[in-house]
Write an enzyme that holds these catalytic residues in place. Structure first.
Site, PDB file in Angstrom:
ATOM      1  N   GLU A 117       4.668  19.200 -18.910  1.00 21.36           N
ATOM      2  CA  GLU A 117       4.002  18.565 -20.244  1.00 21.36           C
ATOM      3  C   GLU A 117       4.957  18.660 -21.285  1.00 21.36           C
ATOM      4  OE1 GLU A 117       1.123  19.799 -17.253  1.00 21.36           O
ATOM      5  OE2 GLU A 117       2.816  20.722 -18.037  1.00 21.36           O
ATOM      6  N   GLU A 132      21.729  23.302 -18.717  1.00 19.46           N
ATOM      7  CA  GLU A 132      21.061  23.878 -17.510  1.00 19.46           C
ATOM      8  C   GLU A 132      20.565  22.571 -16.398  1.00 19.46           C
ATOM      9  OE1 GLU A 132      17.577  26.977 -16.728  1.00 19.46           O
ATOM     10  OE2 GLU A 132      17.686  26.078 -18.588  1.00 19.46           O
ATOM     11  N   SER A 174      15.296  36.046 -14.661  1.00 21.19           N
ATOM     12  CA  SER A 174      15.842  36.321 -13.418  1.00 21.19           C
ATOM     13  C   SER A 174      16.962  37.032 -13.498  1.00 21.19           C
ATOM     14  CB  SER A 174      16.469  34.696 -12.965  1.00 21.19           C
ATOM     15  OG  SER A 174      15.348  33.836 -12.743  1.00 21.19           O
ATOM     16  N   GLN A 206      19.115  35.527 -18.875  1.00 19.19           N
ATOM     17  CA  GLN A 206      18.580  34.727 -19.906  1.00 19.19           C
ATOM     18  C   GLN A 206      17.410  35.260 -20.570  1.00 19.19           C
ATOM     19  OE1 GLN A 206      18.540  30.557 -19.084  1.00 19.19           O
ATOM     20  NE2 GLN A 206      16.810  30.176 -20.692  1.00 19.19           N
ATOM     21  N   GLY A 207      17.419  35.458 -21.928  1.00 18.51           N
ATOM     22  CA  GLY A 207      16.267  36.075 -22.528  1.00 18.51           C
ATOM     23  C   GLY A 207      15.876  34.885 -23.598  1.00 18.51           C
ATOM     24  N   TYR A 208      15.074  34.227 -22.951  1.00 18.16           N
ATOM     25  CA  TYR A 208      14.196  33.139 -23.581  1.00 18.16           C
ATOM     26  C   TYR A 208      12.656  33.525 -23.981  1.00 18.16           C
ATOM     27  CZ  TYR A 208      18.186  30.046 -24.607  1.00 18.16           C
ATOM     28  OH  TYR A 208      19.095  29.270 -24.968  1.00 18.16           O
ATOM     29  N   SER A 209      12.103  33.140 -22.755  1.00 14.10           N
ATOM     30  CA  SER A 209      10.650  32.964 -22.619  1.00 14.10           C
ATOM     31  C   SER A 209      10.009  34.226 -22.743  1.00 14.10           C
ATOM     32  CB  SER A 209      10.041  32.499 -21.156  1.00 14.10           C
ATOM     33  OG  SER A 209      10.578  31.153 -20.746  1.00 14.10           O
TER      34      SER A 209
END
Length: 389
Positions: A370, A247, A163, A128-131
């Site tokens: 948060e 998810e 990951s 997964q290429g998000y952050s």
């Protein structure tokens, strides 16, 4: 027909299949959070064995890609039997539980026919290429770009905390497409092959556990096919949020089976060490047991406003607290590793020490506490939105 009898038959089938195919080598392969580095070759072959049995994609709405489709009750039965058999940690869960439901919901027929069968067979793994370094919980701050180049895109940027990036065949990447893209606007979700030497570089990140299941991924003109944009160009934010709902939703039922196994081990340790005689420890054990039941009921209750944020808050804090409790029941022994320390080799950790260290991140990755509380405050309670800088 009696549904409970049907479920019992499904349980018997699952149990018999696992008994016939699981070996000691499979069980020794390990895997799971904090242990993704273990037994990868064995676990990848096990993924293909699951695919041959039709056990990948149970939660998909149709059984037409080599999978079998069942409801939440039977998904829970499978997860229980999988945990009971001590089967290894899955390496295909990102493709099965995140990519596939997203392609089914938002993708084209061609995308579904191209990408779902290899996931169901256990042949293709995903990451997964998000952050990004400056866009973690605030995902809308990402900077990776995807620029049109003929019939496809060229992707430039950096992702982090990815990951299984070293093992994955494909990555779904959230990137900016189009001039003037800002915040949630003009984002797109692209499906990118990882085998692009010179265009994609993966660097492991060493964690507190001494392992490196997370990675940095650098894209330097990486190529994505023009037909591999899920949901269409510019609709990436909607698609990305739908993926996060998957998810954090019913897919966590299987995760809770692992939690139950960990809690059982903590209880055994508390009894063995005498910590269970302490009324404070007993109360904490009972609270963990009750909290796990609440997690299950919440997952089975169905969607509600900001449900994915509530779910993430619940399980992240529950698991982090379990890690702390695991150390408390061991007392001073929790500070010593199971083996002899040697400077030239990575330090050893027991399973509960690894859980404690890894679970410190549970309230951060996948959306920090948060951020989740802000979502609940704004979307459910109707409080004023936070000012954006």
């Amino acid at each position: 027909m009696n549904s409970s009898a049907d479920d019992a038959g499904f349980r018997a089938e699952a149990r018999a299949w696992l008994a016939a195919r699981l070996t000691d080598a499979h069980r020794a392969a390990g895997g799971g959070p904090g242990r993704e580095h273990e037994g990868l070759a064995v676990r990848r072959e096990w993924e293909r064995e699951l695919g041959r049995g039709g056990w990948i994609g149970l939660g998909w709405p149709e059984a037409r890609w080599g999978n079998r489709s069942v409801g939440p009750a039977r998904q829970m039965v499978w997860a229980e039997e999988y945990a009971r058999a001590r089967a290894p940690g899955r390496v295909g869960h990102i493709g099965e539980n995140l990519l596939a439901p997203t392609v089914i919901r938002y993708g084209t027929r061609e995308q579904r026919e191209r990408f779902l069968p290899p996931v169901a067979r256990g042949d293709e793994l995903w990451c997964q290429g998000y952050s990004e370094p400056d866009a973690g919980s605030d995902l809308a701050a990402l900077r990776t770009t995807a620029v049109r180049d003929g019939t496809g895109y060229r992707i430039t940027g950096q992702k982090v905390w990815t990951s299984l990036a070293r093992e994955a065949d494909w990555c779904f990447v959230l990137a900016r497409t189009g001039a003037g893209s800002r915040r949630h606007r003009r984002l797109s979700l692209l499906l990118v092959p990882m085998d692009q030497p010179g265009r994609i570089e993966v660097r492991p990140i060493r964690q507190m556990t001494g392992t490196s299941e997370f990675n940095e991924v650098f894209f330097d003109g990486a190529i994505a096919d023009g037909g591999h944009v899920v949901g269409g160009e510019g609709n990436g934010w909607t698609v990305a949020m739908g993926l996060l709902d998957d998810e954090r939703g019913v897919a966590t039922l299987a995760q809770q089976i692992g939690f139950e196994t960990e809690l059982r081990e903590v209880v055994r340790t508390a009894v063995a060490t005498g910590a269970a005689d302490d009324p404070v420890i007993r109360e904490r054990l009972v609270r963990q047991w009750a909290g796990l039941r609440a997690l299950r009921w919440h997952a089975l209750a169905g969607p509600a406003p900001a449900d994915s944020s509530v779910t993430k808050l619940l399980w992240g804090n529950w698991h982090r607290t379990l890690g702390e409790l695991a150390m408390a029941v061991r007392g001073a022994a929790a500070t010593a590793g199971p083996g002899e320390w040697r400077a030239e080799t990575p330090y050893e950790l027991s399973s509960d020490q690894r859980m404690f260290l890894f679970s410190r991140a549970d309230t951060i990755y996948g959306g920090s506490d948060e951020i989740q509380r802000t979502v609940i405050a704004e979307r459910v309670l109707g409080l004023p939105k936070e000012p954006k800088g």
